[in-house]
Design an enzyme around this catalytic site. Structure first.
Site, PDB file in Angstrom:
ATOM      1  N   HIS A  87      19.458   5.907  29.644  1.00 41.11           N
ATOM      2  CA  HIS A  87      18.412   6.809  29.148  1.00 41.11           C
ATOM      3  C   HIS A  87      18.686   7.049  27.680  1.00 41.11           C
ATOM      4  CE1 HIS A  87      15.746  10.122  28.634  1.00 41.11           C
ATOM      5  NE2 HIS A  87      15.344  10.063  29.880  1.00 41.11           N
ATOM      6  N   ARG A 126      10.061  12.625  24.013  1.00 43.91           N
ATOM      7  CA  ARG A 126       9.426  11.602  23.187  1.00 43.91           C
ATOM      8  C   ARG A 126       7.939  11.543  23.468  1.00 43.91           C
ATOM      9  NH1 ARG A 126      11.612   6.346  24.429  1.00 43.91           N
ATOM     10  NH2 ARG A 126      12.483   7.213  26.315  1.00 43.91           N
TER      11      ARG A 126
END
Ligand SMILES: Cc1cc2nc3c(=O)[nH]c(=O)nc-3n(C[C@H](O)[C@H](O)[C@H](O)COP(=O)(O)OP(=O)(O)OC[C@H]3O[C@@H](n4cnc5c(N)ncnc54)[C@H](O)[C@@H]3O)c2cc1C
Ligand code: FES
Lengths: 578, 250, 132
Positions: A235, A254
């Site tokens: 990740h 994000r």
């Protein structure tokens, strides 16, 4: 420690696990009229990584041009075409039903002003299609599932660790479990078993540290096949500093428009991927961040900066409330300060091979959720996992219940298996080695080595080094593995030691598969073979046990729904990522 | 994820941690034991306990997520119910198991009672027709997002409540009130939650807001209790004689 | 769990709160207010009994009553009287505060609590000339 089975349960369907996949399977099987028992190593609904999932579930094609086909293509391209296409098709077609189902159970997801579900976009998806509830989607999902389980009155046992699946003539007939609360053995006779024990990302120093991959080993011993074990997804945005902050900074960070910045304050993703920028797929962003760090442009504590300071503060408070609150409690205000993140292991894409009916090779053994391979291929698309566990939890529960309705209880003929397993535990407890090896120390060393050698950037040399280390550990350390705590109740040291014995097998499979695959694809990135090689490597690496020996086999992927040539733009590329 | 990462800045800096230990098999009664842990800035109690695991001191405690989303690591830290993964380590901290439930070992308590009670209060949306379409007003979505979805059922507030001593108390406790409010706000719920809450003893709440103080997620169950009370009052003012007879309650 | 292990009784609520304060974990204002409400309630109860006792000397005739009243007429008692006034006002206002907080959920309990403290003080100060 009493060395016999203290308690025997008889049930139609045994569900192993306690996350969303297990809950969904238990609910569906109960609705089909089967008698269900759920055994969970932690506490149901509080263990596993389902409650920690932040981002969303990709199941609501809201955009008018969006369809299951496009979702399907996105998933395949992200997964490097190694996915089991039948399974992905079911995932993309059946997903949307489950939001309303969860809302009937008692969850509630965010909606827009016009009453339709709000959606957000995750890296690698072409359209916005992930339904969410703030950034605690998994928790909200578990809220609903837990309520439904309570409503249906499904029989559950918490803190029972399943050690082994029992087979008679190659068919599943039950399981042997260790009750952590009492230190007693439990034998379960079942007509069908649903395995939902999640992935093995805890073998790396991951956020989901409790996922130690015992489900893999149980399935392997029972005769099932494992595939794609080399693909450990990192990740990209994992909390790194301040130190106490744990867990991943979810992809919604994000998705809501956060920037990744290097020490020069530059959005470096613009160089690597001018089109998708920060929302490129996870494997790619991870490698890019690692490159930046290796080039000396990392942040102060060895990570990289991530920032949402340019977003309106109330938007952050509402949409990123968990992250906001998490950092706030350490005195960090993400509205004003950039945070430091670093890629960490997150999800092991491989696992038990199961078909679109959630059946494995072993009759009576069903697998659902993160424990299966095939859905995500070489790289998981963000927010596909929560759909996977719901859809296949449901299918596995249903099919297990059907099987339970059609077959009778096998005569339990697994005495040797039970005795062997009990002996394994008893030996561990009774052992007093001259040079004892303690679990935490061994685990720490393997954590570090797996992260370094089987991590984001891999080389042949490093992988072979790891293989040698695993072999050495199996020969020298495992026989001396001992525990200090000999009591029965809540003996977590025993639990960890039992897991330690199993995890070496998973480590070995991961490393061997990574050595074998001489190309880069998805989350498997090799520095010495940085290109994707479709001619040679459109193959899954499959492991199974034959005469007690681990066999490794390369199998060509079946392109039953869509051939790779149907996406010429993708097929022409030789970059490992999409 | 454990201590191999510990960026020990100053190996001299050691903090003391006192733990109330108890092993039902070997100990007659619980005893305090002190441990030394190295301190790293913003290190949490969970990490300290895990460091002790690495040192071979297997203190039994529950943990899973370490990011306060699962609610399994609640314990009394300096006498205050807190999540171990949410509390920054300080010198001379005292860790005890929750006092409302039976202790099984060290810091692990028997929480079966919570599960049973949640079943008793029917914390799911009770509805005759679950398949029907529904619309959700935006303020309900907001309430879910800001309050109801966030409760992690860690039982800290139950521990702190002076009006609810144990699971047999007349007042169930703040957490149950909050979960009832959650169910009542669900668009599918058709049960008379106000009456249910009244019967479950919300009138015993002393409005001390201690539950809001200890809640690791900054929720305020006391406010939910107050809302229930206000609704009950207005309802009975509107229809003074029908309130008790209202049989929407299953 | 059927074979529940033996564990000594755990501290009760008051003890728990007390220990917590001792160990440096402060409680919330509302909890102290709750404690004060209990204490003032008890004081009022004691006072009520005392009051009834003094009043009951009426039954002894006018002289007994006068004697009792004379015995009570003492500066210290006057001071206590002031304290009692404060107690009554605090108890009443705190009760009012709880009702207000139930009816208007959004009210800030801190402001209410400090306000009621001030109100009590002012009340006591203002009533000094009346008592003396
Ligand atoms: C921090 C984080 C964020 C994530 N965010 C997202 C996201 O935004 N979107 C998305 O789609 N996915 C996300 N994921 C991935 C997703 O949460 C998981 O893939 C998914 O929850 C797995 O569900 P599961 O039910 O298969 O397993 P889990 O929920 O992990 O449950 C596994 C269960 O098996 C039990 N178990 C294990 N071994 C045994 C044993 N031997 N005996 C008995 N029981 C056992 C465990 O106790 C556990 O309860 C995220 C994951 C993490 C860690
Ligand atoms: S470990 Fe999950 S809340 Fe603390």
């Amino acid at each position: 420690m009493t060395l016999q089975v203290d308690q025997v349960y008889t049930t139609d369907v045994l569900v192993v696990g306690g996350g969303a996949a297990a809950s969904m399977a238990a609910i569906s099987a109960t609705n089909e009229g089967a008698d269900v028992l759920v055994l969970d190593k932690g506490q149901l609904g509080k263990s596993g990584c389902s409650p920690n999932a932040h981002g969303g579930m990709a199941l609501y094609p809201k955009h008018e041009n969006d369809s299951w086909k496009i979702h399907f293509e996105d998933t395949l391209m992200s997964g490097g075409f190694l996915n089991n296409q039948q399974v992905v098709r079911v995932l993309c077609q059946k997903g949307f039903r489950f939001v309303s189902l969860l809302e009937q159970f008692g969850s509630l997801f965010d909606r827009d002003a016009d009453g339709t579900y709000s959606v957000r976009q995750f890296g690698g998806h072409r359209y916005k299609r992930s339904v969410f509830s703030g950034d605690e989607t998994g928790h909200e999902m578990m809220n609903g599932l837990r309520r439904e389980i309570a409503r249906l009155g499904v029989k559950t046992r918490d803190e029972v660790m399943v050690l082994r699946l029992l087979t008679t003539d190659g068919e599943i007939c039950g399981a042997l479990a260790l009750d952590i609360a009492k230190g007693a053995f439990i034998e379960v006779r079942a007509k069908a078993v649903v395995l939902a024990t999640a992935d093995g990302s805890g073998i790396w120093p991951a956020a989901a540290e409790r996922q130690r991959g015992d489900g893999y080993c149980m399935a392997l011993e029972a005769g099932a096949e494992l595939a794609d074990m080399e693909f450990i997804q990192y990740h990209p945005t994992h909390a790194w500093w301040p130190y106490g902050v744990r867990g991943s900074v979810s992809e919604s960070f994000r998705a809501e428009g956060g920037y990744l910045l290097n020490s020069e304050g530059e959005r470096f993703m613009l160089h690597y991927d001018p089109e998708q920028k920060e929302l490129a797929t996870r494997d790619k962003v991870s490698v890019c961040i690692y490159r930046e760090i290796l080039a000396g442009r990392g942040a102060r504590h060895g990570g990289i900066y991530a920032s949402v300071t340019h977003l309106p503060p109330d938007h952050i408070e509402k949409r990123l409330r968990v992250i906001f609150r998490k950092y706030m409690s350490y005195g960090f205000d993400i509205r004003k300060q950039p945070i430091e993140i670093r890629p960490r292991p997150h999800y092991l894409c491989g696992g038990v091979v199961a078909n679109d009916r959630a059946e494995t090779r072993v009759p009576g053994l069903y697998a659902a959720g993160a424990v299966t391979a095939g859905v995500h291929g070489a790289n998981r698309l963000g927010s596909n996992a929560l759909v996977d566990i719901l859809v296949f939890g449901d299918i596995a529960g249903r099919n297990a219940a059907h099987r339970a309705g059609n077959v009778d209880h096998k005569r339990m003929n697994a005495k040797t298996q039970v005795e062997k397993e009990i002996k394994r535990v008893a030996d561990l407890v009774a052992k007093s080695a001259i040079e004892p090896v303690w679990t935490p120390i061994l685990r720490r060393r393997h954590f570090e080595m797996m992260d370094r050698y089987v991590g984001v950037l891999r080389t042949d040399e490093g992988l072979r080094h790891m293989l040698a280390e695993i072999e050495r550990t199996q020969k020298e350390d495992l026989p001396n593995l001992s525990i200090r705590d000999k009591s029965r109740r809540y003996n977590f040291e025993l639990r960890d030691a039992l897991e330690m014995q199993l995890r070496l097998m998973v480590e070995e499979m991961s490393t061997r598969a990574a050595v074998t695959r001489t190309e880069s694809r998805g989350s498997h990135f090799r520095d010495d073979y940085p290109k994707r090689d479709d001619r040679q490597w459109l193959k899954n690496i499959v492991f199974f046990k034959k005469d007690d020996q681990l066999v490794c086999e390369c199998r060509a992927v079946e392109m039953s729904v869509m051939d790779i040539s149907e996406l010429p733009a993708y097929a022409a590329l030789d970059s490992p990522w999409h | 994820m454990t201590c191999y990462l510990l960026p020990i800045e100053n190996p001299e800096a050691r903090y003391t941690l006192h733990v109330l230990r108890f092993n039902p098999e070997t100990d007659e009664k619980p005893y305090w034991r002190s441990y030394q842990v190295p301190f790293v800035s913003t290190m949490t109690v969970i990490e300290a306990l895990e460091y002790l695991w690495d040192q071979g001191e297997y203190i039994a405690f529950r943990t899973n997520c370490r990011e306060f989303t699962c609610g399994s690591c609640a314990m009394l830290i300096n006498g205050k119910p807190q999540l171990a993964c949410d509390t920054i380590l300080q010198d001379d901290m005292r860790l005890e198991p929750l006092s409302r439930y039976g202790v099984l070992r060290d810091l692990v308590v028997d929480t079966e009672a919570i599960k049973k009670k949640l079943k008793d209060v029917k914390y799911w949306p009770v509805s005759a027709n679950r398949e029907k379409n529904f619309t959700v007003p935006p303020q309900v979505i907001d309430a879910y997002g800001q309050i109801y979805s966030r409760c992690i059922e860690c039982a800290c507030c139950l521990e702190a409540c002076p009006a609810s001593f144990n699971e047999a108390s007349r007042f169930d406790g703040p957490m149950y009130a909050l979960l009832l409010a959650r169910a009542a706000n669900h668009p599918l719920d058709a049960m008379n939650r106000i009456q249910q809450a009244s019967e479950r003893g919300i009138w015993a709440c002393v409005s001390c807001f201690e539950c809001a103080d200890v809640c690791p997620l900054d929720l305020s169950p006391a406010k939910e209790v107050a809302k229930f009370r206000r609704k009950a009052i207005t309802q009975s003012l509107k229809r003074p004689f029908t309130f008790r007879k209202d049989k929407r309650y299953e | 769990m059927n074979e529940a292990p033996q564990y000594p009784k755990r501290p009760g609520v008051i003890n728990r709160f007390f220990r917590r304060t001792l160990w440096g974990e402060k409680m919330n204002l509302g909890a102290y207010m709750w404690g004060l409400q209990r204490v003032t309630g008890l004081i009022l109860l004691v006072y009520l009994l005392l009051h009834l006792y003094i009043l009951s000397s009426i039954f002894g005739g006018a002289r007994t009553f006068d004697q009792t009243v004379a015995a009570v007429d003492h500066p210290l008692i006057k001071l206590l009287e002031l304290g009692l006034l404060g107690t009554v006002v605090f108890h009443a206002l705190n009760g009012l505060r709880l009702i207000l907080m139930t009816l208007f959920v959004e009210l800030d309990q801190k402001i209410l609590a400090y306000g009621l403290g001030c109100a009590t003080l002012i009340f006591v100060v203002v009533s000094i000339p009346f008592v003396w």
